[in-house]
Design a protein around this motif. Structure first.
Motif, PDB file in Angstrom:
ATOM      1  N   GLY A   5       0.788  -1.230   0.000  1.00 60.33           N
ATOM      2  CA  GLY A   5       0.000   0.000   0.000  1.00 60.33           C
ATOM      3  C   GLY A   5       0.814   1.270   0.000  1.00 60.33           C
ATOM      4  O   GLY A   5       0.294   2.338  -0.317  1.00 60.33           O
ATOM      5  N   SER A   6       2.106   1.163   0.327  1.00 60.01           N
ATOM      6  CA  SER A   6       2.951   2.355   0.397  1.00 60.01           C
ATOM      7  C   SER A   6       3.920   2.470  -0.773  1.00 60.01           C
ATOM      8  O   SER A   6       4.630   3.467  -0.887  1.00 60.01           O
ATOM      9  N   LYS A   7       3.978   1.478  -1.643  1.00 61.31           N
ATOM     10  CA  LYS A   7       4.865   1.521  -2.803  1.00 61.31           C
ATOM     11  C   LYS A   7       4.154   2.214  -3.962  1.00 61.31           C
ATOM     12  O   LYS A   7       3.017   1.855  -4.312  1.00 61.31           O
ATOM     13  N   SER A   8       4.828   3.178  -4.567  1.00 56.82           N
ATOM     14  CA  SER A   8       4.179   3.960  -5.629  1.00 56.82           C
ATOM     15  C   SER A   8       3.731   3.098  -6.799  1.00 56.82           C
ATOM     16  O   SER A   8       2.714   3.377  -7.433  1.00 56.82           O
ATOM     17  N   ALA A   9       4.466   2.029  -7.098  1.00 55.47           N
ATOM     18  CA  ALA A   9       4.109   1.183  -8.238  1.00 55.47           C
ATOM     19  C   ALA A   9       2.849   0.367  -7.973  1.00 55.47           C
ATOM     20  O   ALA A   9       2.142  -0.014  -8.913  1.00 55.47           O
ATOM     21  N   PHE A  10       2.559   0.096  -6.689  1.00 55.44           N
ATOM     22  CA  PHE A  10       1.469  -0.811  -6.346  1.00 55.44           C
ATOM     23  C   PHE A  10       0.267  -0.138  -5.685  1.00 55.44           C
ATOM     24  O   PHE A  10      -0.820  -0.727  -5.636  1.00 55.44           O
ATOM     25  N   ALA A  11       0.437   1.058  -5.145  1.00 58.58           N
ATOM     26  CA  ALA A  11      -0.620   1.679  -4.342  1.00 58.58           C
ATOM     27  C   ALA A  11      -1.911   1.879  -5.126  1.00 58.58           C
ATOM     28  O   ALA A  11      -3.003   1.529  -4.655  1.00 58.58           O
ATOM     29  N   THR A  12      -1.818   2.436  -6.324  1.00 54.28           N
ATOM     30  CA  THR A  12      -3.027   2.659  -7.121  1.00 54.28           C
ATOM     31  C   THR A  12      -3.641   1.353  -7.600  1.00 54.28           C
ATOM     32  O   THR A  12      -4.862   1.158  -7.480  1.00 54.28           O
ATOM     33  N   PRO A  13      -2.852   0.400  -8.156  1.00 53.40           N
ATOM     34  CA  PRO A  13      -3.452  -0.879  -8.530  1.00 53.40           C
ATOM     35  C   PRO A  13      -4.146  -1.585  -7.368  1.00 53.40           C
ATOM     36  O   PRO A  13      -5.165  -2.250  -7.563  1.00 53.40           O
ATOM     37  N   LEU A  14      -3.602  -1.446  -6.153  1.00 54.14           N
ATOM     38  CA  LEU A  14      -4.240  -2.091  -5.004  1.00 54.14           C
ATOM     39  C   LEU A  14      -5.652  -1.572  -4.800  1.00 54.14           C
ATOM     40  O   LEU A  14      -6.556  -2.311  -4.411  1.00 54.14           O
ATOM     41  N   ARG A  15      -5.860  -0.297  -5.087  1.00 59.19           N
ATOM     42  CA  ARG A  15      -7.180   0.297  -4.892  1.00 59.19           C
ATOM     43  C   ARG A  15      -8.118   0.090  -6.080  1.00 59.19           C
ATOM     44  O   ARG A  15      -9.329  -0.036  -5.895  1.00 59.19           O
ATOM     45  N   THR A  16      -7.585   0.038  -7.274  1.00 60.26           N
ATOM     46  CA  THR A  16      -8.465   0.059  -8.449  1.00 60.26           C
ATOM     47  C   THR A  16      -8.195  -0.999  -9.506  1.00 60.26           C
ATOM     48  O   THR A  16      -8.979  -1.138 -10.436  1.00 60.26           O
TER      49      THR A  16
END
Length: 261
Positions: free
Chosen positions: A111-122
């Protein structure tokens, strides 16, 4: 972690199991593999909000979904299967090579990694497989020449695996004519119980009743999504296999055959 897996079922069999409405042609035509490696093609299941179209107007490269029920909303969530490149490439990456280091996403920091944060949400998906491999380190005192022992891990009931995954669409920067590339990663977490005897990390595997909540597009809160991923997965079994799987050039059903310890 998860760095190698097997995927040998037919796409339509997987579509039936995971309630997939549309199967992309490249996903349907992907040949079976008993040694899927990073940057290889991976079948993923995801949901999209679309405006349903009649079968004769289905988008190229897909098999049409069933017509919406009478009275259904013009926009609908449709479950689809696509072919992705294993190794998530953020939209801002300069080239595809960035994905080689992003085949897995750690639950503790996703949740705190820029590469993964948005994909985790959407942009959550399933990476579907029949089993995966893990290598157990030699016992203490085994000597420098001792090699790691490969094991094949699969659901005890023989059903396919649903890895909790994230996806991203990437296109070469500055080239609007370049095709979009779908890429994906698999979540991992700390191993507990007997699995910890093989490796300290394991992929996050969703039980069948947690597939829908994980894919639910209405869930855009990272903590809520991670709560789903923390739920117990299916019962697994594992056994030792041949060291042939160590080389990515090797492929075939013999790789998942059990060998004597």
């Amino acid at each position: 972690m998860c760095g190698r897996y097997a995927s040998f079922r037919q796409a339509q069999d997987l579509a039936d199991i995971f309630d997939v409405a549309v199967v992309a042609e490249d996903a349907a035509e992907l040949p079976p593999s008993w040694n899927v490696a990073p940057t290889d093609g991976a079948r993923v299941v995801l949901e999209r909000t679309v405006q349903p179209e009649p079968e004769e107007h289905a988008a190229p490269g897909t098999r049409a979904a069933k017509a919406p029920a009478p009275g259904a909303s013009a926009d609908a969530v449709r479950r689809e299967m696509h072919l992705a490149r294993w190794g998530l490439v953020p939209h801002w990456a300069k080239d595809l090579s960035a994905g080689a280091k992003m085949i897995n996403a750690r639950m503790e920091s996703v949740g705190s990694k820029s590469a993964f944060a948005t994909p985790l949400r959407t942009k959550r998906c399933l990476v579907v497989a029949d089993g995966y491999y893990e290598w157990q380190k030699p016992a203490a005192g085994a000597g420098r020449t001792a090699k790691k022992t490969p094991f094949f891990i699969r659901p005890a009931d023989g059903s396919p695996l649903a890895f909790a995954g994230l996806y991203s669409w990437w296109r070469r920067p500055g080239d609007p004519a370049a095709p979009w590339q779908l890429t994906c990663t698999i979540l991992t977490t700390a191993a507990v119980g007997p699995m910890g005897e093989l490796h300290d990390r394991v992929p996050v595997i969703l039980s069948r009743n947690h597939v829908d909540p994980w894919l639910d597009r209405s869930v855009t809160n990272a903590d809520e999504a991670l709560a789903v991923a923390r739920q117990p997965g299916p019962e697994l079994t594992w056994y030792e296999v041949s060291t042939q799987v160590n080389a990515v050039r090797n492929d075939g059903p013999e790789l998942v055959a059990a060998v004597a310890p």
